[in-house]
Design a protein around this motif. Structure first.
Motif, PDB file in Angstrom:
ATOM      1  N   THR A   1       0.841  -1.202   0.000  1.00  0.00           N
ATOM      2  CA  THR A   1       0.000   0.000   0.000  1.00  0.00           C
ATOM      3  C   THR A   1       0.875   1.250   0.000  1.00  0.00           C
ATOM      4  O   THR A   1       1.550   1.534   0.987  1.00  0.00           O
ATOM      5  N   THR A   2       0.868   1.957  -1.099  1.00  0.00           N
ATOM      6  CA  THR A   2       1.665   3.183  -1.197  1.00  0.00           C
ATOM      7  C   THR A   2       0.814   4.369  -0.785  1.00  0.00           C
ATOM      8  O   THR A   2      -0.327   4.514  -1.233  1.00  0.00           O
ATOM      9  N   VAL A   3       1.367   5.211   0.082  1.00  0.00           N
ATOM     10  CA  VAL A   3       0.660   6.440   0.445  1.00  0.00           C
ATOM     11  C   VAL A   3       1.112   7.529  -0.531  1.00  0.00           C
ATOM     12  O   VAL A   3       2.282   7.884  -0.577  1.00  0.00           O
ATOM     13  N   ASN A   4       0.181   8.011  -1.323  1.00  0.00           N
ATOM     14  CA  ASN A   4       0.524   9.044  -2.305  1.00  0.00           C
ATOM     15  C   ASN A   4       0.501  10.426  -1.673  1.00  0.00           C
ATOM     16  O   ASN A   4       1.343  11.271  -1.980  1.00  0.00           O
ATOM     17  N   SER A   5      -0.488  10.654  -0.822  1.00  0.00           N
ATOM     18  CA  SER A   5      -0.579  11.977  -0.200  1.00  0.00           C
ATOM     19  C   SER A   5      -1.276  11.881   1.149  1.00  0.00           C
ATOM     20  O   SER A   5      -2.010  10.914   1.415  1.00  0.00           O
ATOM     21  N   ALA A   6      -1.002  12.877   1.976  1.00  0.00           N
ATOM     22  CA  ALA A   6      -1.684  12.998   3.270  1.00  0.00           C
ATOM     23  C   ALA A   6      -2.116  14.448   3.399  1.00  0.00           C
ATOM     24  O   ALA A   6      -1.301  15.358   3.202  1.00  0.00           O
ATOM     25  N   THR A   7      -3.397  14.657   3.700  1.00  0.00           N
ATOM     26  CA  THR A   7      -3.935  16.016   3.743  1.00  0.00           C
ATOM     27  C   THR A   7      -4.680  16.228   5.059  1.00  0.00           C
ATOM     28  O   THR A   7      -5.525  15.409   5.433  1.00  0.00           O
ATOM     29  N   TRP A   8      -4.332  17.302   5.736  1.00  0.00           N
ATOM     30  CA  TRP A   8      -5.017  17.631   6.986  1.00  0.00           C
ATOM     31  C   TRP A   8      -6.340  18.301   6.658  1.00  0.00           C
ATOM     32  O   TRP A   8      -6.388  19.265   5.898  1.00  0.00           O
ATOM     33  N   ASP A   9      -7.406  17.751   7.206  1.00  0.00           N
ATOM     34  CA  ASP A   9      -8.741  18.327   7.008  1.00  0.00           C
ATOM     35  C   ASP A   9      -9.005  19.247   8.193  1.00  0.00           C
ATOM     36  O   ASP A   9      -9.256  18.781   9.323  1.00  0.00           O
ATOM     37  N   ASP A  10      -8.941  20.559   7.940  1.00  0.00           N
ATOM     38  CA  ASP A  10      -9.087  21.544   9.018  1.00  0.00           C
ATOM     39  C   ASP A  10     -10.416  21.393   9.750  1.00  0.00           C
ATOM     40  O   ASP A  10     -10.465  21.419  10.986  1.00  0.00           O
ATOM     41  N   ALA A  11     -11.473  21.250   8.972  1.00  0.00           N
ATOM     42  CA  ALA A  11     -12.810  21.242   9.578  1.00  0.00           C
ATOM     43  C   ALA A  11     -13.009  19.985  10.434  1.00  0.00           C
ATOM     44  O   ALA A  11     -13.481  20.059  11.570  1.00  0.00           O
ATOM     45  N   ALA A  12     -12.582  18.856   9.900  1.00  0.00           N
ATOM     46  CA  ALA A  12     -12.807  17.607  10.630  1.00  0.00           C
ATOM     47  C   ALA A  12     -11.729  17.370  11.693  1.00  0.00           C
ATOM     48  O   ALA A  12     -11.933  16.614  12.638  1.00  0.00           O
ATOM     49  N   GLY A  13     -10.573  18.022  11.514  1.00  0.00           N
ATOM     50  CA  GLY A  13      -9.485  17.834  12.477  1.00  0.00           C
ATOM     51  C   GLY A  13      -8.850  16.461  12.390  1.00  0.00           C
ATOM     52  O   GLY A  13      -8.524  15.851  13.408  1.00  0.00           O
TER      53      GLY A  13
END
Ligand SMILES: Cc1cc2nc3c(=O)[nH]c(=O)nc-3n(C[C@H](O)[C@H](O)[C@H](O)COP(=O)(O)OP(=O)(O)OC[C@H]3O[C@@H](n4cnc5c(N)ncnc54)[C@H](O)[C@@H]3O)c2cc1C
Length: 480
Positions: free
Chosen positions: A101-113
């Motif tokens: 499983t390759t992680v392509n990106s990680a994004t912080w969701d401000d609203a959901a925290g």
């Protein structure tokens, strides 16, 4: 919040260590995402002849999983990979692993925290992100002219092609760093001829390898406490090497004398010895620990060429002095791309801030782990946490302990985002100390092209252990 969801990226020593520490602390909502088809990290990837650790295994292993069964003091790569597999089994980590499983990106969701990971196996949501993607896991690519024209086989040490039989072949090994010093003696008996291309000679120190006999192993299995003296003993040896590298007055000349004596004893030919004598301060490039590299260079079927390779030809390579060297196989022992931490994964923090932008002037992180605007993210083996003289596993265990405390804070409902002033002060201190260090005295893989040392920890390992032992909640902005 209940038990935070933790996503660990990478299943080398770093990722396995964090997952084990979290489980031991009672945090079970942990997933380890690994792009490879097995755990092991560099020990899964590097399978070249002679590959093994050069820090003694009693120290190059987890403190909580000392291994009575090492076959030797410096075991080969497959034994280290098997050790990591056993740790995974013993710690009950298998259900947490998602291999392939390759992680392509990680994004912080401000609203959901929380973090949203885009992976080759679908989306993963986590409250805490722990990138443990390693420092020596991206090969340095060769962009020499003519690379595509070579008619024989060529590969990087980290991508060894076991289908290529070197028996009776002429092999060119490009590089004389830590991998090359293991490869050259590893293939010299098989190949018809080996030409080793050196830009800069490495400083060497002896590697006193030895087999561990069945009786010692049985005793250590029966009485695990017997493993402690070796671990402690090797710790102090590496402390002494660390003193030498960081410039303690007595240690540096002593180590230099040992290195010179090794060269004199193992290389009889004065001309070869001259060409193998470094002209930069010891420790600036990684010191290599070896017992068999220098003797291998003295063999009649091994030639050292102290000229840089500048071009690849259909039947060999050309060096800077214009000479052509015919060969059938090229082994690129050219190391790794060590300054682009976490690449090629795209990490986007609070307010859409890209980690690549935050690190455009060179990577930096508080204690090597946390970055302003990247909440609940803890990097393992991050900026300025590398060591050339002792075990990386020691640093990674210290980081794992820190992550356990961080996850406990998140469980209490906190969002951990390191304060800008704290990180900036820390970075200024680290860079200030590095400015006067040996690593600025030559070009090496610890620095970016602008000269900033991004890889190495400036002091002794114990200091890092001390400074990461207790997470200070005040270092983090109050964003609960
Ligand atoms: C040949 C060699 C010998 C070494 N010898 C020593 C030694 O003797 N002593 C010492 O202290 N150190 C040594 N090192 C350094 C070594 O890198 C560390 O000791 C340690 O193994 C690092 O572990 P890690 O888990 O941080 O990184 P790695 O072992 O590099 O593991 C990172 C893992 O992350 C995975 N990964 C990366 N990106 C992604 C992604 N986007 N998605 C999913 N998975 C991803 C990779 O596939 C890999 O499995 C050596 C390194 C090499 C290459």
């Amino acid at each position: 919040m209940g038990s935070p969801r933790v996503a660990v990226v990478g299943a080398g020593f770093g990722g396995v260590g964090v997952a084990a520490a979290l489980k031991r602390a009672g945090h079970h909502d942990v997933v380890v995402l690994e792009k490879g088809d097995d755990v092991g990290g560099v020990w899964r990837e590097n399978t070249y002849p002679g590959c093994g650790c050069d820090i003694p295994a009693p120290l190059y292993s987890f403190s909580f999983a000392q291994n009575p069964d090492w076959s030797r003091r410096y075991p080969p790569y497959d034994e280290i990979a098997a050790y990591l597999r056993k740790v995974v089994a013993d710690e009950g980590l298998e259900p947490h692993l998602r291999l392939g499983t390759t992680v392509n990106s990680a994004t912080w969701d401000d609203a959901a925290g929380h973090w949203v990971l885009d992976t080759s196996g679908g989306e993963v949501v986590a409250d805490v992100l722990v990138p443990a993607t390693g420092l020596l896991s991206r090969r340095r690519e060769t962009d020499l002219p003519g690379a595509g024209t070579f008619r024989g086989e060529q590969f990087h040490t980290a991508e060894w092609d076991h289908a290529v039989d070197l028996t009776g072949r002429r092999v060119a090994v490009v590089g004389t760093g830590a991998s090359a010093v293991q490869v050259v003696p590893g293939i010299a008996d098989v190949a018809a001829h080996v030409t080793v291309f050196q830009r800069t000679p490495p400083w060497t120190l002896p590697k006193p390898d030895r087999r561990y006999g069945p009786l010692g192993r049985a005793l250590r299995r029966r009485f695990p406490v017997l493993m402690l003296p070796a671990r402690l003993g090797f710790w102090w040896v590496t402390v002494f090497v660390g003193w030498g590298v960081t410039g303690r007055p007595l240690a540096r000349p002593a180590l230099r004398a040992v290195s010179r004596a090794q060269l004199r004893l193992q290389v009889r030919d004065p001309d070869l010895r001259r060409r193998l004598t470094p002209d930069y301060p010891m420790g600036c490039k990684r010191v290599v620990f070896t017992g068999d590299f220098l003797p291998a260079l003295s063999r009649p079927d091994v030639r050292l060429v102290d000229e840089a390779v500048v071009e690849v030809l259909p039947d060999g390579v050309r060096t800077a002095d214009g000479e052509e060297h015919a060969c059938d196989v090229i082994v690129w022992a050219t190391g790794f791309d060590t300054t682009r931490f976490l690449a090629p994964m795209t990490v986007t923090g609070a307010g859409g801030r890209l980690l690549a932008d935050a690190w455009s002037g060179g990577a930096h992180a508080y204690l090597g782990m946390t970055v302003p605007d990247f909440p609940n993210m803890f990097v393992i083996y991050g900026p300025n946490t590398n060591t050339g003289n002792t075990s990386v596993v020691y640093f990674e265990e210290a980081q794992a302990r820190y992550v356990v405390q961080a996850v406990a804070e998140v469980a209490r409902g906190r969002r951990l985002e390191v304060r800008d002033d704290v990180e900036r002060r820390y970075d200024a201190e680290i860079q200030g100390r590095l400015a006067g260090s040996v690593w600025t005295a030559c070009s090496n893989w610890y620095r970016t092209t602008t000269g900033r040392v991004v890889a190495n920890w400036p002091g002794m390992a114990a200091e890092y252990g001390r400074r990461t032992r207790r997470l200070n909640p005040e270092d983090y902005a109050d964003t609960a």
